[in-house]
Design a protein around this motif. Structure first.
Motif, PDB file in Angstrom:
ATOM      1  N   GLY A  97      -7.657  -9.371   4.702  1.00 50.75           N
ATOM      2  CA  GLY A  97      -8.220  -8.697   5.865  1.00 50.75           C
ATOM      3  C   GLY A  97      -7.249  -7.889   6.697  1.00 50.75           C
ATOM      4  N   GLY A  98      -6.044  -7.661   6.197  1.00 59.28           N
ATOM      5  CA  GLY A  98      -5.045  -6.892   6.940  1.00 59.28           C
ATOM      6  C   GLY A  98      -4.909  -5.472   6.423  1.00 59.28           C
ATOM      7  N   THR A  99      -3.721  -4.908   6.610  1.00 60.76           N
ATOM      8  CA  THR A  99      -3.393  -3.576   6.139  1.00 60.76           C
ATOM      9  C   THR A  99      -2.392  -3.709   5.001  1.00 60.76           C
ATOM     10  N   VAL A 100      -2.629  -3.006   3.891  1.00 58.94           N
ATOM     11  CA  VAL A 100      -1.760  -3.085   2.718  1.00 58.94           C
ATOM     12  C   VAL A 100      -0.951  -1.799   2.591  1.00 58.94           C
ATOM     13  N   ARG A 101       0.349  -1.954   2.350  1.00 60.02           N
ATOM     14  CA  ARG A 101       1.254  -0.825   2.134  1.00 60.02           C
ATOM     15  C   ARG A 101       2.034  -1.060   0.843  1.00 60.02           C
ATOM     16  N   THR A 102       2.405   0.018   0.195  1.00 57.14           N
ATOM     17  CA  THR A 102       3.241  -0.045  -0.990  1.00 57.14           C
ATOM     18  C   THR A 102       4.681  -0.298  -0.570  1.00 57.14           C
ATOM     19  N   ALA A 103       5.374  -1.175  -1.296  1.00 61.01           N
ATOM     20  CA  ALA A 103       6.787  -1.473  -1.041  1.00 61.01           C
ATOM     21  C   ALA A 103       7.463  -1.664  -2.385  1.00 61.01           C
ATOM     22  N   GLY A 104       8.050  -0.597  -2.908  1.00 63.52           N
ATOM     23  CA  GLY A 104       8.661  -0.656  -4.234  1.00 63.52           C
ATOM     24  C   GLY A 104       7.595  -0.913  -5.280  1.00 63.52           C
ATOM     25  N   LYS A 105       7.840  -1.886  -6.155  1.00 59.42           N
ATOM     26  CA  LYS A 105       6.856  -2.213  -7.191  1.00 59.42           C
ATOM     27  C   LYS A 105       5.826  -3.233  -6.702  1.00 59.42           C
ATOM     28  N   TYR A 106       5.920  -3.618  -5.438  1.00 60.87           N
ATOM     29  CA  TYR A 106       5.010  -4.585  -4.841  1.00 60.87           C
ATOM     30  C   TYR A 106       4.164  -3.926  -3.764  1.00 60.87           C
ATOM     31  N   HIS A 107       3.331  -4.739  -3.117  1.00 59.81           N
ATOM     32  CA  HIS A 107       2.573  -4.340  -1.947  1.00 59.81           C
ATOM     33  C   HIS A 107       2.803  -5.401  -0.884  1.00 59.81           C
ATOM     34  N   LEU A 108       2.800  -4.985   0.375  1.00 62.84           N
ATOM     35  CA  LEU A 108       2.887  -5.912   1.490  1.00 62.84           C
ATOM     36  C   LEU A 108       1.608  -5.776   2.301  1.00 62.84           C
TER      37      LEU A 108
END
Length: 183
Positions: free
Chosen positions: A48-59
């Motif tokens: 239910g939050g906000t997802v951002r790309t971080a390298g090969k992962y997502h936060l």
């Protein structure tokens, strides 16, 4: 001139292959609607939050009452373990003041307390997880928190350790005891 046109044709043919290599896609998995690191994720977030790309992962950043929760996600939005992850969040208030908070692992996510009275506007999350340094910027947080429903922490450490409150079961980041459901 013939050699340069052959070389140009070869480069044009190779271009789509290099684009695919930058962001891999496996058939049957979720396709991503983003190309640049830190860009907003195209799919709904699992928590239910906000997802951002971080390298090969997502936060994924979830703002709860008085705290931030950060989830480490893979390419398919599956939550990854954060037991050995470390990190900080640089917080910018609506008044333009900054503060830094430490992110502590709690169950399947990291948590940080938001300083009392701070109306959060932007958070820059930096993590060291799975041998990678990850960073993502989350903006306009206060407007999203006002629009959404704020969930209270349902689990806490029996020893009342600071930073142990969580919406999910898990273990205390300070003493390691199992979190118990609040009554």
């Amino acid at each position: 001139m013939r050699i340069s046109s052959v070389l140009a044709s070869a480069l044009l043919l190779a271009t789509p292959l290099s684009i695919v290599a930058q962001h891999s896609y496996t058939p049957g998995t979720a396709a991503h609607g983003h190309k640049a690191a830190g860009e907003t994720h195209a799919h709904a977030s699992p928590h239910g939050g906000t997802v951002r790309t971080a390298g090969k992962y997502h936060l994924e950043l979830v703002q709860q009452a008085g705290q931030l929760q950060v989830y480490l996600l893979d390419d398919n939005e599956k939550t990854l373990p954060v037991t050995r992850a470390t990190g900080t969040a640089m917080l910018l208030s609506a008044a333009g003041k900054t503060s830094s908070v430490k992110l502590l692992p709690t169950g399947n996510h990291l948590v940080a307390a938001v300083p009392a009275g701070l109306t959060l506007r932007t958070a820059i999350v930096s993590l060291n997880a799975n041998g990678s340094s990850l960073s993502a910027r989350f903006e306009k947080i206060d407007s999203k928190a006002k629009a959404g429903k704020v969930a209270a922490a349902a689990y806490a450490c029996l020893m009342n350790c600071e930073g142990s409150a969580s919406t999910n079961p898990g273990s205390c980041p300070k003493c390691g005891m199992a979190l118990v459901k609040k009554s």
